[in-house]
Design a protein around this motif. Structure first.
Motif, PDB file in Angstrom:
ATOM      1  N   ALA A  82       0.860  -1.185   0.000  1.00  0.00           N
ATOM      2  CA  ALA A  82       0.000   0.000   0.000  1.00  0.00           C
ATOM      3  C   ALA A  82       0.892   1.229   0.000  1.00  0.00           C
ATOM      4  CB  ALA A  82      -0.906   0.004   1.227  1.00  0.00           C
ATOM      5  N   THR A  83       0.668   2.154  -0.910  1.00  0.00           N
ATOM      6  CA  THR A  83       1.482   3.368  -0.977  1.00  0.00           C
ATOM      7  C   THR A  83       0.846   4.456  -0.116  1.00  0.00           C
ATOM      8  OG1 THR A  83       0.299   4.150  -2.944  1.00  0.00           O
ATOM      9  CG2 THR A  83       2.272   2.838  -3.311  1.00  0.00           C
ATOM     10  N   THR A  84       1.688   5.115   0.661  1.00  0.00           N
ATOM     11  CA  THR A  84       1.201   6.227   1.476  1.00  0.00           C
ATOM     12  C   THR A  84       2.361   7.125   1.856  1.00  0.00           C
ATOM     13  OG1 THR A  84       0.052   6.864   3.511  1.00  0.00           O
ATOM     14  CG2 THR A  84       1.414   4.887   3.613  1.00  0.00           C
ATOM     15  N   ARG A  88       0.422   6.060   9.548  1.00  0.00           N
ATOM     16  CA  ARG A  88      -0.950   5.575   9.723  1.00  0.00           C
ATOM     17  C   ARG A  88      -1.193   4.898  11.067  1.00  0.00           C
ATOM     18  NH1 ARG A  88      -4.338   6.291   5.431  1.00  0.00           N
ATOM     19  NH2 ARG A  88      -3.215   7.319   3.737  1.00  0.00           N
ATOM     20  N   GLY A  89      -0.181   4.726  11.887  1.00  0.00           N
ATOM     21  CA  GLY A  89      -0.373   4.096  13.181  1.00  0.00           C
ATOM     22  C   GLY A  89      -0.638   2.614  13.108  1.00  0.00           C
ATOM     23  N   LEU A  90      -0.332   2.003  11.950  1.00  0.00           N
ATOM     24  CA  LEU A  90      -0.517   0.564  11.776  1.00  0.00           C
ATOM     25  C   LEU A  90       0.845  -0.118  11.818  1.00  0.00           C
ATOM     26  CD1 LEU A  90      -3.123   0.593   8.855  1.00  0.00           C
ATOM     27  CD2 LEU A  90      -3.573   0.223  11.281  1.00  0.00           C
ATOM     28  N   THR A  91       0.916  -1.246  12.479  1.00  0.00           N
ATOM     29  CA  THR A  91       2.176  -1.979  12.574  1.00  0.00           C
ATOM     30  C   THR A  91       2.377  -2.811  11.317  1.00  0.00           C
ATOM     31  OG1 THR A  91       1.955  -2.068  14.977  1.00  0.00           O
ATOM     32  CG2 THR A  91       3.521  -3.598  13.959  1.00  0.00           C
ATOM     33  N   LYS A  92       3.204  -2.298  10.439  1.00  0.00           N
ATOM     34  CA  LYS A  92       3.507  -2.996   9.182  1.00  0.00           C
ATOM     35  C   LYS A  92       4.924  -2.646   8.762  1.00  0.00           C
ATOM     36  CE  LYS A  92      -1.144  -3.131   7.168  1.00  0.00           C
ATOM     37  NZ  LYS A  92      -1.294  -4.597   7.247  1.00  0.00           N
ATOM     38  N   PRO A  93       5.593  -3.532   8.050  1.00  0.00           N
ATOM     39  CA  PRO A  93       6.904  -3.171   7.504  1.00  0.00           C
ATOM     40  C   PRO A  93       6.753  -2.057   6.472  1.00  0.00           C
ATOM     41  CG  PRO A  93       6.181  -5.294   6.641  1.00  0.00           C
ATOM     42  CD  PRO A  93       5.208  -4.912   7.721  1.00  0.00           C
ATOM     43  N   VAL A  94       7.677  -1.121   6.507  1.00  0.00           N
ATOM     44  CA  VAL A  94       7.642   0.032   5.603  1.00  0.00           C
ATOM     45  C   VAL A  94       8.876  -0.009   4.713  1.00  0.00           C
ATOM     46  CG1 VAL A  94       7.568   2.544   5.424  1.00  0.00           C
ATOM     47  CG2 VAL A  94       6.380   1.388   7.309  1.00  0.00           C
ATOM     48  N   PHE A  95       8.654   0.065   3.403  1.00  0.00           N
ATOM     49  CA  PHE A  95       9.742  -0.012   2.431  1.00  0.00           C
ATOM     50  C   PHE A  95       9.827   1.279   1.616  1.00  0.00           C
ATOM     51  CE2 PHE A  95       8.465  -4.378   3.192  1.00  0.00           C
ATOM     52  CZ  PHE A  95       9.657  -5.087   3.202  1.00  0.00           C
ATOM     53  N   SER A  96      11.020   1.589   1.182  1.00  0.00           N
ATOM     54  CA  SER A  96      11.173   2.613   0.156  1.00  0.00           C
ATOM     55  C   SER A  96      10.670   2.016  -1.155  1.00  0.00           C
ATOM     56  CB  SER A  96      12.643   3.004   0.008  1.00  0.00           C
ATOM     57  OG  SER A  96      13.388   1.912  -0.535  1.00  0.00           O
ATOM     58  N   PRO A  97      10.356   2.833  -2.157  1.00  0.00           N
ATOM     59  CA  PRO A  97       9.924   2.275  -3.439  1.00  0.00           C
ATOM     60  C   PRO A  97      10.945   1.300  -4.031  1.00  0.00           C
ATOM     61  CG  PRO A  97       9.401   4.602  -3.353  1.00  0.00           C
ATOM     62  CD  PRO A  97      10.228   4.306  -2.136  1.00  0.00           C
ATOM     63  N   ALA A 133      -3.208  -4.675   3.345  1.00  0.00           N
ATOM     64  CA  ALA A 133      -1.886  -4.822   2.726  1.00  0.00           C
ATOM     65  C   ALA A 133      -0.921  -5.527   3.655  1.00  0.00           C
ATOM     66  CB  ALA A 133      -1.338  -3.449   2.348  1.00  0.00           C
ATOM     67  N   ASN A 134       0.084  -6.150   3.072  1.00  0.00           N
ATOM     68  CA  ASN A 134       1.123  -6.809   3.855  1.00  0.00           C
ATOM     69  C   ASN A 134       2.244  -5.855   4.245  1.00  0.00           C
ATOM     70  OD1 ASN A 134       0.193  -8.959   1.537  1.00  0.00           O
ATOM     71  ND2 ASN A 134       0.369  -9.896   3.570  1.00  0.00           N
ATOM     72  N   ALA A 135       2.436  -4.802   3.454  1.00  0.00           N
ATOM     73  CA  ALA A 135       3.532  -3.858   3.699  1.00  0.00           C
ATOM     74  C   ALA A 135       3.184  -2.505   3.094  1.00  0.00           C
ATOM     75  CB  ALA A 135       4.839  -4.388   3.121  1.00  0.00           C
ATOM     76  N   ILE A 136       3.914  -1.507   3.526  1.00  0.00           N
ATOM     77  CA  ILE A 136       3.690  -0.131   3.076  1.00  0.00           C
ATOM     78  C   ILE A 136       4.871   0.340   2.249  1.00  0.00           C
ATOM     79  CG2 ILE A 136       3.594   2.273   3.901  1.00  0.00           C
ATOM     80  CD1 ILE A 136       1.921   1.264   6.250  1.00  0.00           C
ATOM     81  N   ILE A 137       4.577   1.078   1.203  1.00  0.00           N
ATOM     82  CA  ILE A 137       5.605   1.790   0.452  1.00  0.00           C
ATOM     83  C   ILE A 137       5.489   3.257   0.837  1.00  0.00           C
ATOM     84  CG2 ILE A 137       6.454   2.492  -1.814  1.00  0.00           C
ATOM     85  CD1 ILE A 137       5.262  -0.045  -2.979  1.00  0.00           C
ATOM     86  N   SER A 138       6.561   3.793   1.388  1.00  0.00           N
ATOM     87  CA  SER A 138       6.573   5.195   1.793  1.00  0.00           C
ATOM     88  C   SER A 138       7.570   5.951   0.930  1.00  0.00           C
ATOM     89  CB  SER A 138       6.956   5.323   3.271  1.00  0.00           C
ATOM     90  OG  SER A 138       6.942   6.672   3.672  1.00  0.00           O
ATOM     91  N   VAL A 139       7.090   6.975   0.239  1.00  0.00           N
ATOM     92  CA  VAL A 139       7.941   7.769  -0.638  1.00  0.00           C
ATOM     93  C   VAL A 139       8.567   8.897   0.184  1.00  0.00           C
ATOM     94  CG1 VAL A 139       8.014   9.200  -2.705  1.00  0.00           C
ATOM     95  CG2 VAL A 139       6.452   7.242  -2.593  1.00  0.00           C
ATOM     96  N   PRO A 140       9.887   9.050   0.140  1.00  0.00           N
ATOM     97  CA  PRO A 140      10.549  10.082   0.942  1.00  0.00           C
ATOM     98  C   PRO A 140      10.389  11.477   0.335  1.00  0.00           C
ATOM     99  CG  PRO A 140      12.174   8.895  -0.351  1.00  0.00           C
ATOM    100  CD  PRO A 140      10.854   8.210  -0.598  1.00  0.00           C
ATOM    101  N   ASN A 142       9.140  15.677   0.442  1.00  0.00           N
ATOM    102  CA  ASN A 142       9.329  16.853   1.281  1.00  0.00           C
ATOM    103  C   ASN A 142       8.289  16.855   2.404  1.00  0.00           C
ATOM    104  OD1 ASN A 142       9.589  19.368   2.395  1.00  0.00           O
ATOM    105  ND2 ASN A 142       9.081  20.509   0.544  1.00  0.00           N
ATOM    106  N   PRO A 143       8.711  16.834   3.669  1.00  0.00           N
ATOM    107  CA  PRO A 143       7.738  16.805   4.778  1.00  0.00           C
ATOM    108  C   PRO A 143       6.787  17.991   4.757  1.00  0.00           C
ATOM    109  CG  PRO A 143       9.953  16.329   5.573  1.00  0.00           C
ATOM    110  CD  PRO A 143      10.093  16.793   4.157  1.00  0.00           C
ATOM    111  N   ALA A 144       7.244  19.108   4.210  1.00  0.00           N
ATOM    112  CA  ALA A 144       6.399  20.298   4.165  1.00  0.00           C
ATOM    113  C   ALA A 144       5.390  20.252   3.021  1.00  0.00           C
ATOM    114  CB  ALA A 144       7.270  21.552   4.029  1.00  0.00           C
ATOM    115  N   TYR A 145       5.586  19.301   2.107  1.00  0.00           N
ATOM    116  CA  TYR A 145       4.649  19.184   0.981  1.00  0.00           C
ATOM    117  C   TYR A 145       4.650  17.736   0.516  1.00  0.00           C
ATOM    118  CZ  TYR A 145       2.097  20.270  -3.296  1.00  0.00           C
ATOM    119  OH  TYR A 145       1.150  20.327  -4.296  1.00  0.00           O
ATOM    120  N   GLY A 146       3.885  16.916   1.208  1.00  0.00           N
ATOM    121  CA  GLY A 146       3.920  15.477   0.955  1.00  0.00           C
ATOM    122  C   GLY A 146       2.926  14.985  -0.062  1.00  0.00           C
ATOM    123  N   SER A 147       2.261  15.898  -0.774  1.00  0.00           N
ATOM    124  CA  SER A 147       1.213  15.501  -1.717  1.00  0.00           C
ATOM    125  C   SER A 147       1.811  15.042  -3.035  1.00  0.00           C
ATOM    126  CB  SER A 147       0.263  16.683  -1.962  1.00  0.00           C
ATOM    127  OG  SER A 147      -0.694  16.362  -2.947  1.00  0.00           O
TER     128      SER A 147
END
Length: 249
Positions: A82-84, A88-97, A133-140, A142-147
């Motif tokens: 799942a990309t986000t 989200r406060g969910l316990t899941k492994p988080v991967f870079s793309p 989802a089994n895991a999360i994809i988190s895109v790194p 800009n924290p000030a503009y994460g859209s």
């Protein structure tokens, strides 16, 4: 029919704008992906705006699998990302793309069916979606503009997939009609410059001349010279000598 190339399915969850669906199709097809699944698109399906935006990737829209909900879209998949961009406060492994697509390639090679979920444009995936989802994809981002636009997120993930499975040339040189200079050509160039600079009194004082010549040869070896470059540098020195001789006349 979709291609037989092993690949993940890209699942667009409740996409809101046809243009973004079309942009996602183009992004997928740029990197050889053609397994699109669409969950409950807001403006219905088919969508003429998606077709217009997809341009040459319209085949993906024709073959896209339409699902009423996320569970239906993921029914045949054994591993789901799942990309986000938000915590989200969910316990899941988080991967870079990059790491996610490396894992996806390994699982697909082992015979598993993998899917990547992308959320709607306004707020992304809901926690109920991510919980499937089994895991999360988190895109790194800009924290000030994460859209991230839907098409952008799909493009980024598809690119990382291609990096894992394709033959990527990370750097090339367009040689044109030239070829790299050989060792003999570099040696002749070095001798030519040493000879002329010796005549001009450049290597002074005499006790420093050997080191100066070594430094000059080291300079040539550090330069990525083509045979055309070598010929031009010979010509530069010849012209300088002719100019000096004309001045003496």
């Amino acid at each position: 029919m979709p291609s037989q190339t092993p690949q993940p399915a890209f699942v667009l969850v409740r996409p809101q704008m046809g243009e973004n669906i079309g942009a996602a199709a183009r992004a997928m097809w740029n990197f050889g992906l053609d397994r699109m699944r669409i969950v409950a698109p807001r403006d219905g399906w088919p969508n003429p705006k998606a077709v217009a935006m997809a341009s040459g990737a319209g085949r993906l829209l024709d073959e896209a699998r339409l699902s009423p909900d996320v569970s239906d879209a993921l029914a045949d998949c054994s591993f789901v990302f799942a990309t986000t961009a938000r915590q989200r406060g969910l316990t899941k492994p988080v991967f870079s793309p990059e790491a996610a697509m490396k894992l996806a390639a390994e699982k697909i090679t082992a015979g598993e069916k993998v899917a990547v979920m992308f959320g709607p444009e306004r707020a992304g995936l809901e926690n109920e979606d991510i919980a499937k989802a089994n895991a999360i994809i988190s895109v790194p981002v800009n924290p000030a503009y994460g859209s991230l636009n839907l098409g952008q997120c799909v493009l980024l993930t598809a690119y990382e997939w291609q990096r894992q499975v394709g033959e990527i040339e990370h750097e090339t040189v367009d040689m044109g009609k030239a070829s790299w200079a050989t060792g003999v050509e570099i040696e002749k160039l070095s001798e030519h410059y040493e000879e002329r600079l010796e005549q001009a009194g450049f290597f002074f004082p005499p006790d420093k001349a050997p080191n100066m010549k070594v430094n000059l040869r080291n300079l040539w070896s550090r330069m990525a010279l083509t045979n055309a470059d070598v010929q031009m540098l010979h010509g530069v020195m010849r012209q300088m000598v002719r100019w000096k001789q004309r001045g003496e006349d």
